[in-house]
Scaffold this active site. Structure first.
Site, PDB file in Angstrom:
ATOM      1  N   HIS A  94      -8.673   0.412  10.081  1.00 47.22           N
ATOM      2  CA  HIS A  94      -7.964  -0.755  10.035  1.00 47.22           C
ATOM      3  C   HIS A  94      -6.879  -0.471  11.159  1.00 47.22           C
ATOM      4  CE1 HIS A  94      -4.965  -3.331   7.399  1.00 47.22           C
ATOM      5  NE2 HIS A  94      -3.992  -2.771   8.241  1.00 47.22           N
TER       6      HIS A  94
ATOM      7  N   ARG B 195      -3.840 -10.907   2.889  1.00 44.84           N
ATOM      8  CA  ARG B 195      -2.549  -9.857   2.627  1.00 44.84           C
ATOM      9  C   ARG B 195      -1.996  -8.983   3.536  1.00 44.84           C
ATOM     10  NH1 ARG B 195      -0.997  -4.724   3.623  1.00 44.84           N
ATOM     11  NH2 ARG B 195      -3.192  -4.153   4.072  1.00 44.84           N
ATOM     12  N   ASP B 196      -2.516  -8.438   4.463  1.00 43.87           N
ATOM     13  CA  ASP B 196      -1.617  -7.654   5.666  1.00 43.87           C
ATOM     14  C   ASP B 196      -1.125  -8.800   6.577  1.00 43.87           C
ATOM     15  OD1 ASP B 196      -0.693  -5.680   6.995  1.00 43.87           O
ATOM     16  OD2 ASP B 196      -2.592  -4.577   7.554  1.00 43.87           O
TER      17      ASP B 196
ATOM     18  N   HIS C  53      -4.364  -2.126  14.340  1.00 44.34           N
ATOM     19  CA  HIS C  53      -3.012  -3.242  14.627  1.00 44.34           C
ATOM     20  C   HIS C  53      -3.319  -3.342  16.296  1.00 44.34           C
ATOM     21  CE1 HIS C  53      -1.245  -4.300  10.689  1.00 44.34           C
ATOM     22  NE2 HIS C  53      -1.842  -3.385  10.530  1.00 44.34           N
TER      23      HIS C  53
ATOM     24  N   ASN D 167      -2.651  -7.331  12.997  1.00 48.50           N
ATOM     25  CA  ASN D 167      -3.831  -6.628  12.985  1.00 48.50           C
ATOM     26  C   ASN D 167      -4.665  -6.946  14.213  1.00 48.50           C
ATOM     27  OD1 ASN D 167      -2.837  -7.387  10.124  1.00 48.50           O
ATOM     28  ND2 ASN D 167      -4.327  -5.576   9.809  1.00 48.50           N
TER      29      ASN D 167
ATOM     30  N   CYS E  54       3.736  -4.758   9.025  1.00 48.88           N
ATOM     31  CA  CYS E  54       4.232  -4.440   7.884  1.00 48.88           C
ATOM     32  C   CYS E  54       5.583  -4.654   8.093  1.00 48.88           C
ATOM     33  CB  CYS E  54       3.575  -2.774   7.786  1.00 48.88           C
ATOM     34  SG  CYS E  54       4.380  -1.904   6.590  1.00 48.88           S
TER      35      CYS E  54
END
Ligand code: COA
Ligand code: ZN
Length: 321
Positions: free
Chosen positions: A216, A24-25, A218, A258, A249
């Site tokens: 979470h 996803r990310d 990065h 990430n 993002c």
């Protein structure tokens, strides 16, 4: 082999959950559409390597994030036999209906701690986001699907700079009041530092003790794993990471990948913390992701190998003067 290789660091949890968010990310900002079968193969290999929690897609607007337009097909193709928990981001009621129909194990609602990033990311104010979550919770409840809550820009915002700790606490309280206690603090553009992690984890522990926090990060400024280390010292047991360090993002300037899943697993192994993940298998998956994406990914262990990987002395030249 999945047992940790290093001595357990005093004060760290014995076991942590590594949550893979690469599908996803990681993929959401890739301009080139990755074919659905390749996404499915990637996730299935990650499960095979021992990952048991994955954010596999998002049920957002396909116009906003075209890479995620195959969300339901991706979910339908993933191996569900090993008991991996498959979650997906859900921004609104329409996303919740699509996610319920596709059979996610949990829906992840998300909003930013800063107003400006929330406006950029979901085109609404934070108040409007919170109001909209009630309907998502209702749809998820009817389908018997749990809801998790993510807080983006929890350590800083690319438009506003520092984000007051109270903005994060207020959202965590609002989530708790909606019955959402599985929370994730998102460091959307790599603005977290170890002291900020310590401060925010302690504040949440005191103000919203019901919350089960995931972190979470990065690695935008190179301190992603140092932030994990700070989280481990605070007893946090859930960490989100992306295979090969893929990610960013699209709605935040200068956003990069990430923290890298296999680099995280390497650090956990060397700190004596169990993750249940086979590092060698995971490195193979990372190489597979690199091939599928067609460029070098930031992950480091995939390039250097584990620390006890040794080489023949004739593999490099001798430094003759
Ligand atoms: N799934 C599919 N389509 C959706 C959707 C969803 N979850 N939500 C909205 N849409 C469609 C609507 O049906 C509408 O389509 P139409 O014009 O053909 O009728 C269109 O998108 C606009 O809907 P609207 O409710 O006005 O949304 P918006 O334009 O204000 O966008 C979001 C709001 C939340 C849908 C959008 O900003 C979004 O998807 N953001 C996610 C961003 C993201 O994933 N960021 C990364 C995570 S950090
Ligand atoms: Zn992120």
């Amino acid at each position: 082999m999945t047992a940790p290789t290093g001595h357990h660091v005093k004060g760290f949890p014995q076991t942590v959950s590594v949550i893979e968010v690469g599908p996803r990310d990681g993929l959401q900002s890739e301009p080139e559409f990755m074919p659905t079968d390749k996404k499915i193969a990637l996730v299935n290999c990650q499960i095979e390597a021992g990952i048991r929690h994955l954010e596999v897609t998002s049920f957002v607007s396909p116009r906003a994030v075209p890479q995620m337009r195959d969300a339901a097909e991706v979910l339908a193709g993933i191996d569900r036999t090993k008991g991996a928990v498959l979650t997906a981001l859900v921004p609104n009621a329409k996303g919740a209906e699509r996610a319920a129909e596709a059979g996610v194990d949990a829906m992840v609602v998300f909003m930013s701690a800063s107003e400006s990033h929330n406006l950029k990311n979901v085109n609404r104010t934070r108040t409007q986001s919170l109001e909209g979550f009630a309907e998502i919770v209702r749809i998820a409840g009817d389908a018997d699907i749990p809801v998790f809550g993510a807080i983006a820009t929890a350590f800083g915002c690319p438009f506003e700079g520092d984000v007051p700790i109270n903005s994060v606490v207020d959202i965590a309280r609002a989530y708790r009041d909606m019955g959402i206690t599985m929370l994730s603090l998102g460091d959307t553009t790599g603005m977290a530092t170890p002291p900020l992690v310590q401060e925010r984890c302690q504040a949440l522990g005191q103000t919203v003790p019901e919350a089960d926090i995931a972190l979470h990060f990065h690695n935008t400024r190179g301190v992603g794993l140092a932030c994990v280390y700070a989280g481990l010292l605070e007893g946090i047991t859930r960490y989100e990471a992306s295979i090969g360090g893929l990610g960013g993002c699209p709605f935040a300037p200068k956003a990069t990948g990430n923290i890298c899943t296999e680099d995280l697993v390497y650090m956990l192994d060397e700190c004596g913390v169990e993750s249940g993940i086979d590092l060698r298998k995971l490195v193979d998956v990372s190489r597979q992701a690199e091939t599928a994406i067609g460029r070098i990914l930031p992950g480091q262990v995939m390039k250097a190998g584990p620390r006890l990987q040794t080489y023949g002395m004739d593999s490099v030249a001798t430094a003759n003067g």
